[in-house]
Design a protein around this motif. Structure first.
Motif, short mmCIF file in Angstrom:
data_model
loop_
_atom_site.label_atom_id
_atom_site.label_comp_id
_atom_site.label_asym_id
_atom_site.label_seq_id
_atom_site.Cartn_x
_atom_site.Cartn_y
_atom_site.Cartn_z
N MET A 160 -6.23 -1.87 1.26
CA MET A 160 -6.50 -3.06 0.44
C MET A 160 -6.05 -4.33 1.14
O MET A 160 -6.77 -5.34 1.16
CB MET A 160 -5.79 -2.93 -0.92
N ARG A 164 -8.64 -7.21 1.84
CA ARG A 164 -8.56 -8.32 0.89
C ARG A 164 -7.45 -9.27 1.31
O ARG A 164 -6.40 -8.86 1.80
CB ARG A 164 -8.29 -7.79 -0.52
N VAL A 167 -3.45 -9.55 -2.39
CA VAL A 167 -3.21 -8.29 -3.10
C VAL A 167 -1.86 -8.38 -3.81
O VAL A 167 -0.87 -8.83 -3.23
CB VAL A 167 -3.20 -7.08 -2.15
N LEU A 269 0.48 -10.60 0.35
CA LEU A 269 0.82 -9.39 -0.39
C LEU A 269 1.99 -9.74 -1.31
O LEU A 269 3.08 -10.06 -0.85
CB LEU A 269 1.21 -8.26 0.56
N GLU A 281 -7.86 -12.19 -6.58
CA GLU A 281 -6.71 -11.28 -6.56
C GLU A 281 -7.18 -9.84 -6.72
O GLU A 281 -7.99 -9.52 -7.58
CB GLU A 281 -5.74 -11.63 -7.69
N ALA A 282 -6.64 -8.96 -5.88
CA ALA A 282 -6.84 -7.52 -6.03
C ALA A 282 -5.51 -6.90 -6.44
O ALA A 282 -4.50 -7.10 -5.77
CB ALA A 282 -7.32 -6.90 -4.71
N TYR A 284 -2.99 -3.80 -7.18
CA TYR A 284 -2.68 -2.39 -6.95
C TYR A 284 -1.61 -2.00 -7.96
O TYR A 284 -0.47 -2.49 -7.91
CB TYR A 284 -2.16 -2.15 -5.53
#
Length: 516
Positions: A160, A164, A167, A269, A281-282, A284
């Motif tokens: 990710m 991206r 994250v 991150l 925004e991704a 996790y």
């Protein structure tokens, strides 16, 4: 300044400082505190007992440059935090009003038996040029031991971050967000530079920019701090880790946008107990460690296949617990891990008492307030030294309304529906819409989880969160009233409430809530 040969170190408390090799150790552990903070510490230690002015410290840390005095304050805050100044009564650096700073702890000089490793503190750029296998900086945490049960998380998050630019690792307190972020940064080879920004000790939204500038080791300018940061990040591929963002999330959000828009190859991150909800925004979601659904049916060999139980047993042995692990003991340990919802920090804190307390006593005290105050590593961040401190951090970030809802949800021993939650709060002048909003907030902040079930979706407080909320409810004086409402709802809707009673202990044990 004192004169000493290069092959030696200054000792103070548990620390050893070698200015010539630019190495600071706590015991056998190498500490990476950043080059500016290192220069300031070296100057103070070599002049221990003497007051150094802001000007003298600036000359050591920024030779030949004119910088604002606020940079000294930022670096001093960072330095004191890194060496534990003020913790457990330790006094290393004191501020002398109107004059400067002085190192006041006893200092000894010792000759080293062999030269210190000069390459241990290379900057990221130097390390990459010399063939380093991962990104690191003078302010970047060292590579950590591999955590149990996180191989898949490391792999997925690495992918990710590579794909991206922004994250966020989201999860409950103690689930291992920081550890995972550090491991991923060391595993990735695509970045020229890595920067770690610990926001956990910052209690002022306005200090976030200064913390980022400090981690990047650039002078902080109040006039155009974001421009200076962007200028530092623009020329090269950089990974910026923003750790512990939840309490300053609005200020961090204001920085993330410009960084992504005005740089081409910077990746961010972040770790937080809630998502930013920003464009691009991704997220996790870092789940707890796996625990068995039916611990009473496991053999010892089967139990040790589960990451949560592996972690518990390892930490129990570390604490001095030497009893054999049979099927009966494995079932009890599995039930404890399930009660703790697989939270790694909670498991480590509880397992650390196996040596002195034994398995039966640990299980008995799990819902006692004493368990919330069992201390972990003395080097851990203060908010991670006890389960209570971990929960205090999250609880303080809640609104008054969210705190009240959180406390009252502790009356449910297992899963419950939204209707049940509304029933126990209906006479508190709460609007239903406000209660539902607070429930959503608690889910967003990783304090309440949604569990699949028959019919409507069911909710559940995690084990540590539930124990903490129960004692907060007890302290509020409303425990009996809320229990009465929950019992009344149980009588009115017996089928649903019967289902909600499942889950406190899968082995059929019920642990009495005790005030201590």
């Amino acid at each position: 300044m004192g004169s000493h040969a290069g092959n030696g170190y200054f000792g103070f408390g548990p620390y050893r400082l070698n200015p010539a090799a630019r190495v600071l150790r706590r015991g056998d552990d190498l500490l990476a505190i950043g080059s500016r903070a290192f220069d300031i510490l070296a100057a103070l230690v070599q002049n221990h007992g003497r007051v150094l002015s802001h000007g003298e410290l600036m000359a050591f840390a920024w030779p030949g440059l004119h910088v604002e005095t606020s940079n000294i304050r930022v670096q001093m805050t960072h330095l004191r935090r890194e060496i534990g100044c003020g913790e457990n009564g330790n006094r290393y650096i004191v501020s002398v009003a109107g004059r400067g700073y002085s190192f006041v702890a006893p200092v000894i000089w010792e000759e080293a038996s062999e030269p210190e490793d000069r390459y241990a503190s290379l900057s990221c750029h130097q390390a990459c040029c010399n063939g380093s296998d991962g990104a690191t900086t003078t302010s970047f945490p060292p590579r950590l031991s591999h955590p149990i049960g996180r191989d898949e998380s490391i792999s997925k998050l690495s992918q990710m971050v590579a794909e991206r630019r922004f994250v966020t690792v989201v999860g409950a307190g103690g689930v291992g967000k920081t550890t995972l972020a550090i491991l991923v940064a060391h595993a990735l080879h695509m970045f020229d530079h890595a920067c770690f920004v610990d926001l956990g000790m910052i209690d002022d939204q306005t200090a976030v920019l200064g913390a980022v500038a400090s981690a990047l080791e650039i002078p902080f300018s109040a006039s155009d701090a974001i421009g200076d940061i962007i200028g530092q990040l623009s020329p090269r591929s950089t990974l910026v880790i923003l750790d512990n963002c939840e309490h300053v999330i609005d200020a961090v959000a204001e920085i993330v946008g410009p960084l992504l828009r005005r740089t081409a190859s910077a990746h961010i991150l972040a770790t937080s107990r809630e998502a930013f909800r920003l464009p691009g925004e991704a997220v996790y979601l870092l789940r707890p460690l796996g625990v068995p659904a039916h611990p009473g049916r496991l053999t010892a060999a089967q139990a040790l296949l589960w990451p949560a139980i592996q972690l518990f047993v390892e930490r129990a042995v570390d604490s001095g617990y030497l009893e054999s692990l049979g099927d009966e003991e494995a079932a009890t340990i599995a039930a404890i891990c399930r009660r703790l919802d697989g939270n790694p920090l909670a498991i480590e804190l509880v397992a650390s008492r196996m040596g002195p307390y034994g398995l039966d006593r640990v299980a008995e005290l799990l819902d006692n307030q004493l368990s919330l105050r069992w201390r972990g590593s003395r080097y851990a961040n203060p908010r991670h030294q006890t389960a209570e401190a971990m929960m205090d951090w999250s609880y303080a970030l809640l609104s008054d309304m969210d705190q009240r809802v959180f406390r009252q949800l502790s009356v449910f021993p297992g899963e419950f529906s939204v209707d049940a939650a509304l029933a126990v709060m209906e006479d508190d002048d709460f609007e239903q819409a406000d209660i539902i909003k607070s429930i959503g907030n608690l889910i967003d902040k990783s304090l309440l989880s949604l569990h699949p079930g028959m019919g409507p979706g069911h909710l559940k407080l995690s084990g540590i969160a539930k124990t903490y909320a129960a004692f907060k409810l007890l302290a509020s004086g409303k425990r009996a009233l809320i229990d009465q409402r929950q019992s009344l709802y149980h009588d009115q809707v017996p089928q649903e409430c019967s289902a909600s009673m499942v889950g406190s202990w899968d082995t059929g044990q019920a642990i009495q809530l005790q005030a201590s």
